[in-house]
Design an enzyme around this catalytic site. Structure first.
Site, mmCIF file in Angstrom:
data_model
loop_
_atom_site.group_PDB
_atom_site.id
_atom_site.type_symbol
_atom_site.label_atom_id
_atom_site.label_comp_id
_atom_site.label_asym_id
_atom_site.label_seq_id
_atom_site.Cartn_x
_atom_site.Cartn_y
_atom_site.Cartn_z
ATOM 1 N N ASP A 16 -92.485 69.169 92.646
ATOM 2 C CA ASP A 16 -92.506 70.121 93.757
ATOM 3 C C ASP A 16 -93.892 70.635 94.121
ATOM 4 O O ASP A 16 -94.087 71.830 94.379
ATOM 5 C CB ASP A 16 -91.577 71.301 93.466
ATOM 6 C CG ASP A 16 -90.133 70.874 93.247
ATOM 7 O OD1 ASP A 16 -89.814 69.697 93.487
ATOM 8 O OD2 ASP A 16 -89.327 71.707 92.816
ATOM 9 N N LYS A 104 -84.836 66.234 95.909
ATOM 10 C CA LYS A 104 -83.763 66.777 95.063
ATOM 11 C C LYS A 104 -83.191 68.031 95.704
ATOM 12 O O LYS A 104 -83.882 68.755 96.422
ATOM 13 C CB LYS A 104 -84.273 67.068 93.649
ATOM 14 C CG LYS A 104 -85.383 68.096 93.541
ATOM 15 C CD LYS A 104 -85.878 68.189 92.100
ATOM 16 C CE LYS A 104 -87.043 69.154 91.953
ATOM 17 N NZ LYS A 104 -86.707 70.558 92.186
ATOM 18 N N THR A 134 -92.958 76.648 86.879
ATOM 19 C CA THR A 134 -92.887 76.428 85.435
ATOM 20 C C THR A 134 -91.543 76.860 84.866
ATOM 21 O O THR A 134 -90.923 76.149 84.073
ATOM 22 C CB THR A 134 -93.987 77.241 84.718
ATOM 23 O OG1 THR A 134 -95.176 77.230 85.492
ATOM 24 C CG2 THR A 134 -94.246 76.675 83.326
ATOM 25 N N CYS A 137 -88.006 74.755 88.024
ATOM 26 C CA CYS A 137 -87.820 73.307 88.138
ATOM 27 C C CYS A 137 -88.477 72.519 87.010
ATOM 28 O O CYS A 137 -87.910 71.529 86.529
ATOM 29 C CB CYS A 137 -88.329 72.839 89.490
ATOM 30 S SG CYS A 137 -87.376 73.535 90.872
#
Length: 201
Positions: A16, A104, A134, A137
């Site tokens: 991401d 996703k 952190t 995801c």
């Protein structure tokens, strides 16, 4: 140097690194992104030189918002809609030819994606993670990798959390799952330089 990896069986997972993370337009809070960016760029360059598989993820939701599930039940506002420019990969960390890109709908890079099929095809058994967030995801992906019996490492100074307390707590939780899981960007770069085709030649 203690950290080493085999580039033929190890994949770098970029979680991401999306435009809104670096422009504050994505609706989600992040800390430490200015410090993360130059280090993540160095890691990506080293991984490319080592010729290891690189897999990029971005969270993306339909404009009708029918695929958020329970994501909006907590602190997060609406985020990562497919129509928002901020949802796209950040240009300095975007995938290039020969790398893999996967969208996703949930936090984990495994959930509802073809990641495991791809990893099997690549014969990968070890994952190196960096990205955002952190404590969300990256953490969920590490935990699911652990459940699926992959070795994993997280480049802690190439991750940004929703806040510092959550960031450090997530890193501690990941290291609880696998010893020595936490590494820093310079450790990865040194290990990558040792296995790059140029170094071997």
């Amino acid at each position: 140097m203690s950290f080493q990896f085999n580039p033929q069986t190890t994949a770098l997972i970029c979680v991401d690194f999306q435009t809104g993370v670096f422009t504050d337009e994505g609706g989600l809070p992040h800390v430490g992104t200015l410090e993360v960016l130059p280090k993540a760029k160095q890691v990506l360059a080293a991984a490319r030189a080592a010729k290891m598989p690189i897999i990029h993820f971005k969270e993306i939701h339909r404009k009708e918002m029918v695929d958020f599930g329970r994501e909006l039940d907590g602190a997060e506002p609406i985020h990562c809609l497919e129509t928002w420019p901020s949802t796209d990969y950040y240009w300095e960390l975007a995938p290039i030819e020969g790398e893999f890109a996967i969208g996703k709908r949930r936090y984990s890079c495994f959930f509802g994606t073809d990641l495991e099929i791809l990893l099997r095809g690549l014969k990968v058994d070890t994952l190196i993670l960096m990205g955002t967030m952190t404590n969300v995801c990256v953490h969920y992906t590490a935990a699911e990798a652990h459940h699926r019996d992959y070795h994993f490492y997280v480049i802690e100074d190439c991750c940004s959390g929703s806040d510092w307390e959550a960031h450090w707590a997530a890193l501690k939780a990941m290291a609880y799952l696998q010893r020595s899981a936490r590494i820093k960007h310079d450790e990865f770069i040194q290990a990558a330089q040792l296995v790059s085709p140029a170094a071997i030649a």
